[in-house]
Design a protein around this motif. Sequence first.
Motif, PDB file in Angstrom:
ATOM      1  N   LYS A  28      10.347   4.265 -15.046  1.00  0.00           N
ATOM      2  CA  LYS A  28       9.350   4.544 -14.002  1.00  0.00           C
ATOM      3  C   LYS A  28       8.155   3.580 -14.069  1.00  0.00           C
ATOM      4  O   LYS A  28       7.519   3.434 -15.107  1.00  0.00           O
ATOM      5  N   HIS A  29       7.872   2.967 -12.929  1.00  0.00           N
ATOM      6  CA  HIS A  29       6.731   2.066 -12.817  1.00  0.00           C
ATOM      7  C   HIS A  29       6.280   1.977 -11.366  1.00  0.00           C
ATOM      8  O   HIS A  29       7.094   1.885 -10.457  1.00  0.00           O
ATOM      9  N   LEU A  30       4.984   2.041 -11.166  1.00  0.00           N
ATOM     10  CA  LEU A  30       4.384   1.745  -9.879  1.00  0.00           C
ATOM     11  C   LEU A  30       3.918   0.302  -9.905  1.00  0.00           C
ATOM     12  O   LEU A  30       3.851  -0.323 -10.981  1.00  0.00           O
ATOM     13  N   GLN A  31       3.575  -0.232  -8.747  1.00  0.00           N
ATOM     14  CA  GLN A  31       3.146  -1.627  -8.660  1.00  0.00           C
ATOM     15  C   GLN A  31       1.900  -1.749  -7.791  1.00  0.00           C
ATOM     16  O   GLN A  31       1.635  -0.896  -6.941  1.00  0.00           O
ATOM     17  N   LEU A  32       1.155  -2.807  -8.008  1.00  0.00           N
ATOM     18  CA  LEU A  32      -0.069  -3.042  -7.239  1.00  0.00           C
ATOM     19  C   LEU A  32      -0.265  -4.532  -7.049  1.00  0.00           C
ATOM     20  O   LEU A  32      -0.156  -5.311  -8.002  1.00  0.00           O
ATOM     21  N   ILE A  33      -0.526  -4.925  -5.803  1.00  0.00           N
ATOM     22  CA  ILE A  33      -0.874  -6.313  -5.506  1.00  0.00           C
ATOM     23  C   ILE A  33      -2.213  -6.330  -4.793  1.00  0.00           C
ATOM     24  O   ILE A  33      -2.518  -5.437  -4.004  1.00  0.00           O
ATOM     25  N   PRO A  34      -3.049  -7.342  -5.076  1.00  0.00           N
ATOM     26  CA  PRO A  34      -4.381  -7.401  -4.461  1.00  0.00           C
ATOM     27  C   PRO A  34      -4.319  -7.876  -3.014  1.00  0.00           C
ATOM     28  O   PRO A  34      -4.674  -9.000  -2.685  1.00  0.00           O
ATOM     29  N   LEU A  35      -3.830  -6.988  -2.155  1.00  0.00           N
ATOM     30  CA  LEU A  35      -3.649  -7.298  -0.746  1.00  0.00           C
ATOM     31  C   LEU A  35      -4.514  -6.338   0.057  1.00  0.00           C
ATOM     32  O   LEU A  35      -4.336  -5.123  -0.012  1.00  0.00           O
ATOM     33  N   THR A  36      -5.480  -6.852   0.803  1.00  0.00           N
ATOM     34  CA  THR A  36      -6.378  -5.990   1.563  1.00  0.00           C
ATOM     35  C   THR A  36      -5.739  -5.583   2.885  1.00  0.00           C
ATOM     36  O   THR A  36      -4.737  -6.159   3.321  1.00  0.00           O
ATOM     37  N   ASN A  37      -6.337  -4.587   3.547  1.00  0.00           N
ATOM     38  CA  ASN A  37      -5.814  -4.132   4.837  1.00  0.00           C
ATOM     39  C   ASN A  37      -5.715  -5.272   5.840  1.00  0.00           C
ATOM     40  O   ASN A  37      -4.768  -5.348   6.622  1.00  0.00           O
ATOM     41  N   ASP A  38      -6.687  -6.170   5.830  1.00  0.00           N
ATOM     42  CA  ASP A  38      -6.681  -7.292   6.773  1.00  0.00           C
ATOM     43  C   ASP A  38      -5.508  -8.241   6.526  1.00  0.00           C
ATOM     44  O   ASP A  38      -5.131  -9.007   7.417  1.00  0.00           O
ATOM     45  N   GLU A  39      -4.947  -8.209   5.332  1.00  0.00           N
ATOM     46  CA  GLU A  39      -3.844  -9.095   4.981  1.00  0.00           C
ATOM     47  C   GLU A  39      -2.475  -8.414   5.103  1.00  0.00           C
ATOM     48  O   GLU A  39      -1.459  -9.052   4.859  1.00  0.00           O
ATOM     49  N   ILE A  40      -2.458  -7.150   5.475  1.00  0.00           N
ATOM     50  CA  ILE A  40      -1.202  -6.406   5.607  1.00  0.00           C
ATOM     51  C   ILE A  40      -0.678  -6.568   7.032  1.00  0.00           C
ATOM     52  O   ILE A  40      -1.312  -6.111   7.989  1.00  0.00           O
ATOM     53  N   PRO A  41       0.476  -7.206   7.211  1.00  0.00           N
ATOM     54  CA  PRO A  41       0.975  -7.483   8.560  1.00  0.00           C
ATOM     55  C   PRO A  41       1.112  -6.246   9.443  1.00  0.00           C
ATOM     56  O   PRO A  41       0.874  -6.304  10.654  1.00  0.00           O
ATOM     57  N   MET A  42       1.514  -5.118   8.876  1.00  0.00           N
ATOM     58  CA  MET A  42       1.766  -3.923   9.675  1.00  0.00           C
ATOM     59  C   MET A  42       0.505  -3.148  10.062  1.00  0.00           C
ATOM     60  O   MET A  42       0.583  -2.138  10.773  1.00  0.00           O
ATOM     61  N   MET A  43      -0.684  -3.595   9.628  1.00  0.00           N
ATOM     62  CA  MET A  43      -1.886  -2.821   9.901  1.00  0.00           C
ATOM     63  C   MET A  43      -2.129  -2.574  11.387  1.00  0.00           C
ATOM     64  O   MET A  43      -2.564  -1.470  11.763  1.00  0.00           O
ATOM     65  N   PRO A  44      -1.874  -3.550  12.279  1.00  0.00           N
ATOM     66  CA  PRO A  44      -2.073  -3.244  13.709  1.00  0.00           C
ATOM     67  C   PRO A  44      -1.230  -2.069  14.185  1.00  0.00           C
ATOM     68  O   PRO A  44      -1.671  -1.269  15.013  1.00  0.00           O
ATOM     69  N   ALA A  45      -0.008  -1.958  13.653  1.00  0.00           N
ATOM     70  CA  ALA A  45       0.850  -0.826  14.026  1.00  0.00           C
ATOM     71  C   ALA A  45       0.366   0.461  13.369  1.00  0.00           C
ATOM     72  O   ALA A  45       0.279   1.514  14.017  1.00  0.00           O
ATOM     73  N   ILE A  46       0.042   0.392  12.075  1.00  0.00           N
ATOM     74  CA  ILE A  46      -0.424   1.576  11.357  1.00  0.00           C
ATOM     75  C   ILE A  46      -1.686   2.141  12.001  1.00  0.00           C
ATOM     76  O   ILE A  46      -1.887   3.360  12.059  1.00  0.00           O
ATOM     77  N   ALA A  47      -2.524   1.267  12.524  1.00  0.00           N
ATOM     78  CA  ALA A  47      -3.775   1.697  13.160  1.00  0.00           C
ATOM     79  C   ALA A  47      -3.540   2.513  14.425  1.00  0.00           C
ATOM     80  O   ALA A  47      -4.448   3.208  14.901  1.00  0.00           O
ATOM     81  N   THR A  48      -2.333   2.454  14.977  1.00  0.00           N
ATOM     82  CA  THR A  48      -2.025   3.208  16.201  1.00  0.00           C
ATOM     83  C   THR A  48      -1.427   4.581  15.903  1.00  0.00           C
ATOM     84  O   THR A  48      -1.025   5.289  16.835  1.00  0.00           O
ATOM     85  N   ALA A  49      -1.359   4.959  14.635  1.00  0.00           N
ATOM     86  CA  ALA A  49      -0.722   6.222  14.251  1.00  0.00           C
ATOM     87  C   ALA A  49      -1.336   7.401  14.980  1.00  0.00           C
ATOM     88  O   ALA A  49      -2.555   7.476  15.182  1.00  0.00           O
TER      89      ALA A  49
END
Length: 320
Positions: free
Chosen positions: A161-182
Amino acid sequence: MSEPIPSVASLQLEPGTLWEQVKQRTIAALAGGALQPIATDYVVIEERGIAFIVRIMANLVRKEITQQQRQAVAKTGKPINPFLPYDPNLFVTDLTATHLCLLNKFNVVDHHILIVTRAFEEQTCWLNWQDFLALWLCLREMAGLGFYNGGAVAGASQPHKHLQLIPLTNDEIPMMPAIATAQFQDGIGRVPTFPFVHGLARLDLDPAIAPEQAATSLLAAYETLLKSVGLHPGKLEPGAQQTGAYNLLVTREWMLLVPRSQESYETIAINALGFVGAFLVKTKEQLERLKQLGIFPVLQQVGIPCSVDRETLLQSLPQS
């Protein structure tokens, strides 16, 4: 909701130190050869208003076990667990009594960290309060994207078991425009353009919040999302096996959970990052095939089509 385990005394990460420790360990691990970044080129594919990022491995690099590991497997008949024991050259810091932080040996994104259980737990066990406590200790200091591949079907390459983390901000996440329409109903968000079963929760966790409180909020959101997509009807028992494979993605502001039906489609493997718009392909041929198929159709194939009802979903999902 599962009862949290009191652990104030178990917190071992000194606040405000993680990012510097990640940077310093990265420098040392690169110099010593312990860290082996995967070289990639990348292209942007526009689809339904989303600018997807697709990375292509350079020189057919693979995340393969070494010859020494192969020999060990042949001798013992057991798979190698790179986290037990872990490579001390990749060790970043202790997080809690139950979790520690390592660099991802084969990273594509700089400063990609792993949040690993000290004792062996299966990647197909449900996440628990201690997992979310460890995740939050990292997420509050490294504004980024945490994610979890729940089993091999969801893209997990290791059974520990392991989780992961990358230093990627919301502005750098490609799907954010879609997620914002939830669109939200009873606290559960659905993204209209997502053709696969999913659940979205708002978090908005302040870095100043007590870690124990944050862990409790994250666990509550996780259990609510599991129920919303038909994966689990109620309280999670400690150590219990998941009822189906899934991907989880977490920022300080939101949590997205996606059930999985298969690890890849036409040899194109997808892990959690695919559902926020980031892909890794091995060859240019795979890249061209991805373009031909369409990214949303591929995500639908490896997820669960929205037309599938919850009962059918629960009966058909692979666990690992």
